[in-house]
Design an enzyme around this catalytic site. Structure first.
Site: not given
Ligand code: BES
Ligand code: ZN
Ligand code: ZN
Length: 459
Positions: A237, A311
């Site tokens: 990230k 997930r």
């Molecule tokens: N933990 C994050 C989701 C998240 C980010 C929740 C900010 C609340 C605030 C999750 O693991 C993630 O990074 N999801 C990605 C999925 C994508 C790569 C398909 C997302 O939501 O961008």
């Molecule tokens: Zn993530």
């Protein structure tokens, strides 16, 4: 956890909870001094406003608090920190429901994450209003503190092992059973997806399984995403997106908080709590993009993006939850940024495979002033999670409908015939509001407790 239960004293300052429509009548029977003070401040008892009124000696005589109609818990949410430190008591007539709301809002607003502060600030105390069910208020308050404390604790003090220790200490408090499977044992005991996500971290991944209650009662399974820090993995990230990711175990914190309520109130259920606890870290053995991961259910996952890790671990935990043949499964997860884009940070997204169960949850949300919003498990998007070389992908192309495709992914691991609700939650207040200080937050905890109490009752 510090005990902030309110105690009785004889010198409590009276608090008058007044709606604008009742304010003039109340004021007409108040002393001229208070009438003058109210006029001097042009105070109208609007909800969210309060006025500290003096007596003739200059000491505080009473506090007038403007409330909504009907009253909600947030009406008293700012008082614990706004009023001078001391004891206060509700005055005049109030219903048990109003007394409970006033106390709960006050208590939730007294929260301060003080683990790392050398001096903890004192707050004003509200005596327990007479005629209320203090047990339920205390259970919700203690559970909310637990959720907030766990979410606020940084990852250097709350890795998978510390999260497991928190679950064990909760289990001990209520004589629940708690089993934890750690590290390579996840492979021998068939939790390959939890292992794949968590194996790169120095604090080993684990599967926490807590069991409580009478097996003759309906089994309900609570499943919570326990990513103690989400760096994104090799699909790392950017700094701004990573900053808050100590909160990525918010789902786990929620199921522990709701478990606390269930056990403290002795709700008539047989409870299973399942938490896959990992850190999504980067190392030589980290999961890579386009790796194929096996799951407990036998379904194979193509890793389109290592940052869609929640997930993947939930796949194994949901499969495990289904093995206990529960009446219902509810999972909580800080799963997608897309859910926040759709509904903002304050409104959890509810996905549910049964309309009447969804209705029960939404109605409880209304009663508990703890709202959530239903989103569709739209079958037309199922094709988006199909894998190219494996059965499914954790990261559909394009990224549209990201909260829905994440929910559809989880749906694959819930056998037909089991009631299932999935909550995609923020677990964080981005700014302080009355009763809700900035930082870790429990969302839909009151809703779920109310729904379970209504459905199953307590002993
Ligand atoms: N933990 C994050 C989701 C998240 C980010 C929740 C900010 C609340 C605030 C999750 O693991 C993630 O990074 N999801 C990605 C999925 C994508 C790569 C398909 C997302 O939501 O961008
Ligand atoms: Zn993530
Ligand atoms: Zn995550």
């Amino acid at each position: 956890m510090s005990d902030t239960r309110q105690s009785k004293t004889s010198k409590a300052t009276p608090i008058h909870l007044l709606h604008e429509s009742r304010f003039d009548a109340w004021l007409s029977s108040a002393s001229p001094l208070i009438q003058n003070w109210v006029a001097a401040h042009a105070f109208k008892a609007a909800s969210g406003k309060h006025l500290v009124a003096p007596g003739s000696d200059g000491a505080i005589d009473c506090v007038i608090v403007g409330v909504s109609d009907p009253m909600i818990l947030w009406d008293t949410g700012s008082l614990a920190k706004a009023l001078p430190v001391g004891s206060y008591a509700l005055a005049g007539d109030y219903s048990p429901a109003e007394g409970e709301a006033a106390l709960l809002g006050w208590l939730l607003g007294s929260y301060e994450f003080d683990r790392y502060k050398t001096a903890a600030p004192a707050t004003a105390i509200l005596e327990i209003p007479s005629g209320i069910d203090a047990k339920q208020v205390n259970a919700i308050h203690d559970a909310t503190r637990l959720v907030r404390d766990l979410v606020n604790t940084p990852a250097n003090d709350l890795g998978p092992s510390a999260l497991a220790a928190a679950a064990e200490s909760l289990a001990k408090e209520f004589a629940a059973d708690c089993k934890i499977i750690v590290g390579d044992d996840l492979l021998t005991q068939n939790y390959p997806a939890v292992h794949a996500v968590g194996r790169a971290a120095s604090d080993a991944p684990r599967l926490i399984e807590m069991t409580w209650g009478n097996p003759a009662h309906p089994t309900i399974a609570l499943v919570g995403k326990g990513v103690c820090f989400d760096s994104g993995g090799l699909d790392i990230k950017p700094a701004a997106g990573m900053k808050l990711m100590k909160k990525d175990m918010g789902g786990a914190a929620h199921v522990l908080g709701i478990a606390h309520c269930i056990m403290a109130l002795k709700i008539n259920v047989h409870l299973k709590v399942l938490i896959p606890a990992v850190e999504n870290a980067i190392s030589g053995n980290a999961m890579r993009p386009l790796d194929v991961v096996k799951t407990r259910a036998g379904i194979t996952i193509e890793i389109g993006n290592t940052d869609a890790e929640g997930r993947v671990i939930l796949a194994d935990a949901l499969a495990r939850a289904a093995e206990s043949n529960p009446t219902l499964i509810i999972d909580f997860a800080t799963l997608t940024g897309a859910a926040r884009v759709a509904l903002g940070t304050e409104l959890p997204a509810l996905f549910c495979n049964d309309d009447s169960f969804a209705q029960d949850i939404l109605a409880a949300g209304d009663r508990a002033a703890d709202p959530l919003w239903r989103m569709p498990l739209w079958p037309g998007y199922r094709k988006m999670i199909e894998g190219k070389v494996a059965d499914i992908t954790n990261s559909p192309e394009g990224g549209f409908a990201g909260a829905i495709t994440a929910a559809l992914f989880l749906e694959r691991f819930v056998p037909a015939g089991i009631l299932w609700a999935h909550l995609d939650i923020m677990a964080w207040n981005v700014a302080s509001k009355p009763g809700r200080p900035e930082g870790g937050e429990a969302l839909c905890l009151r809703t779920m407790t109310d729904m379970l109490l209504t459905k199953y009752g307590r002993t």
